[in-house]
Scaffold this motif. Structure first.
Motif, PDB file in Angstrom:
ATOM      1  N   GLY A   1       0.836  -1.206   0.000  1.00 42.78           N
ATOM      2  CA  GLY A   1       0.000   0.000   0.000  1.00 42.78           C
ATOM      3  C   GLY A   1       0.864   1.247   0.000  1.00 42.78           C
ATOM      4  N   TRP A   2       0.461   2.254   0.779  1.00 45.51           N
ATOM      5  CA  TRP A   2       1.177   3.538   0.807  1.00 45.51           C
ATOM      6  C   TRP A   2       2.673   3.360   1.074  1.00 45.51           C
ATOM      7  N   CYS A   3       3.476   4.081   0.324  1.00 44.37           N
ATOM      8  CA  CYS A   3       4.931   4.101   0.557  1.00 44.37           C
ATOM      9  C   CYS A   3       5.392   5.537   0.339  1.00 44.37           C
ATOM     10  N   PHE A   4       5.659   6.230   1.451  1.00 48.66           N
ATOM     11  CA  PHE A   4       5.981   7.657   1.374  1.00 48.66           C
ATOM     12  C   PHE A   4       7.380   7.957   1.923  1.00 48.66           C
TER      13      PHE A   4
ATOM     14  N   GLU B   1      -1.933  -1.707  -6.859  1.00 48.35           N
ATOM     15  CA  GLU B   1      -2.696  -0.664  -6.166  1.00 48.35           C
ATOM     16  C   GLU B   1      -1.844   0.172  -5.210  1.00 48.35           C
ATOM     17  N   ALA B   2      -0.597  -0.234  -4.963  1.00 43.94           N
ATOM     18  CA  ALA B   2       0.258   0.528  -4.029  1.00 43.94           C
ATOM     19  C   ALA B   2       0.463   1.946  -4.556  1.00 43.94           C
TER      20      ALA B   2
ATOM     21  N   ASP C   1       1.558   4.727  -8.995  1.00 43.32           N
ATOM     22  CA  ASP C   1       1.055   3.446  -8.485  1.00 43.32           C
ATOM     23  C   ASP C   1       2.094   2.339  -8.710  1.00 43.32           C
ATOM     24  N   GLY C   2       1.743   1.140  -8.285  1.00 47.13           N
ATOM     25  CA  GLY C   2       2.696   0.024  -8.367  1.00 47.13           C
ATOM     26  C   GLY C   2       3.144  -0.254  -9.792  1.00 47.13           C
ATOM     27  N   ARG C   3       2.220  -0.153 -10.738  1.00 50.58           N
ATOM     28  CA  ARG C   3       2.594  -0.433 -12.132  1.00 50.58           C
ATOM     29  C   ARG C   3       3.610   0.572 -12.637  1.00 50.58           C
ATOM     30  N   THR C   4       3.392   1.841 -12.327  1.00 53.56           N
ATOM     31  CA  THR C   4       4.365   2.857 -12.764  1.00 53.56           C
ATOM     32  C   THR C   4       5.687   2.654 -12.028  1.00 53.56           C
ATOM     33  N   ALA C   5       5.601   2.316 -10.743  1.00 58.76           N
ATOM     34  CA  ALA C   5       6.840   2.057  -9.983  1.00 58.76           C
ATOM     35  C   ALA C   5       7.629   0.927 -10.639  1.00 58.76           C
TER      36      ALA C   5
END
Ligand code: ACO
Length: 279
Positions: free
Chosen positions: A111-114, A132-133, A174-178
């Motif tokens: 999930g959230w990673c800041f 979804e992250a 999001d996770g895909r872009t990451a």
């Protein structure tokens, strides 16, 4: 063992240590107490024979919302420089410990990673995210630069343009872009995240553990070396690995050339036969 009341939760199953940021009600923000506890947990797990891989995950809907703005920043600043430096040592300390951990590590970003959470994200050898992250350098949104190693992390992992974009805009990806930006190895739908991480962990568990430690350190070390320094380091790193496990490569060659029981291009040699032969 499951101690959900703690700010760091962990259990070991089938040689995988599942370690969780465990402040879901605070989106797993890293407080000084969490940072201290994480170091203790990493210490306790690092050389256990029943642990071959460590997975770092987050309880609830967050991986980690970064440093705790109240407990890590405001409250330690109120203690003066000594308080600030102490809490920095505690957080950077466990990030560093994780970067050079004895066992291979996987960030399971649910999930959230800041912000500050990019420190442990980078410290883990591999990273799998949920589609979804959400990742973001929110520092700029509350008036600071991405410190605590975070700017270094994004410059090391991303293109200059992508690093600059995250640092200046505070926008989320999001996770895909990451995964597309190579901040993580891959992303999968949240419902498949744990299964994919387990599969990857099992792949690592099948490898020679001395070779894994030597290889993961080498990847991090050679990045900052000249070619010749790297070549020299790698020769010596392999020789050091040989001294820890003199039989490994000989057994790997034997099973392929003599026994013809596996193909190194397709899978690992059978570690259990090495143990049996060692008696
Ligand atoms: N520090 C301190 N408390 C936090 C943090 C944090 N980083 N993140 C969340 N919390 C707390 C909230 O204050 C709130 O506490 P409360 O219930 O006592 O009011 C609780 O966690 C839940 O947070 P909400 O904001 O209500 O949760 P929501 O799901 O709506 O939003 C989100 C989640 C987007 C993560 C939001 O909490 C947020 O923006 N957090 C801050 C993220 C951030 O900027 N982190 C710092 C990065 S910079 C650095 O690490 C150096």
């Amino acid at each position: 063992m499951n101690r959900a009341s703690e700010v760091v939760d962990f259990h070991v199953a089938d040689r995988i240590a599942w370690v969780s940021f465990n402040r879901p009600e605070k989106r797993n923000a890293m407080s000084p107490a969490l940072n201290r506890r994480m170091m203790e947990v990493l210490d306790a797990l690092e050389y256990r024979d029943d642990v071959g891989v460590l997975v770092l995950k987050g309880a609830g809907e967050s991986w980690s919302a970064g440093m705790d703005l109240k407990e890590y920043f405001r409250e330690t600043e109120a203690q003066g420089l000594a308080g600030v430096r102490k809490s920095q040592r505690e957080s950077y300390g466990w990030f560093r410990r994780l970067r050079w951990y004895q066992k291979p590590t996987i960030a399971m970003v649910n999930g959230w990673c800041f912000g500050g959470a990019f420190g442990p994200l980078f410290a883990c050898d591999l990273a799998i995210a949920a589609d979804e992250a959400k990742f973001g350098l929110s520092e700029i949104n509350w008036g600071i630069l991405p410190g605590g190693g975070v700017t270094k992390v994004v410059v090391d992992l991303l293109s200059m343009r992508d690093a600059m974009y995250l640092a200046l805009t505070g926008d989320l990806i999001d996770g895909r872009t990451a995964a597309a930006w190579r901040l993580v190895n891959e992303s999968v739908p949240l419902e498949r995240l744990e299964a994919r991480v387990t599969e990857l962990a099992n792949l690592l568990l099948a490898k020679n553990p001395v070779a894994i430690k030597a290889a993961k350190d080498a990847v991090r070390r050679v990045k900052e070396m000249t070619y010749d320094n790297a070549e020299d380091y790698l020769v010596r790193a392999q020789e050091a690995a040989n001294s820890f496990d003199p039989a490994a490569r000989k057994e790997g060659i034997r099973q392929f050339i003599d026994e013809k029981s596996y193909k190194p291009g397709l899978a690992s040699y059978d570690l259990s036969k090495q143990k049996d032969r060692a008696g």
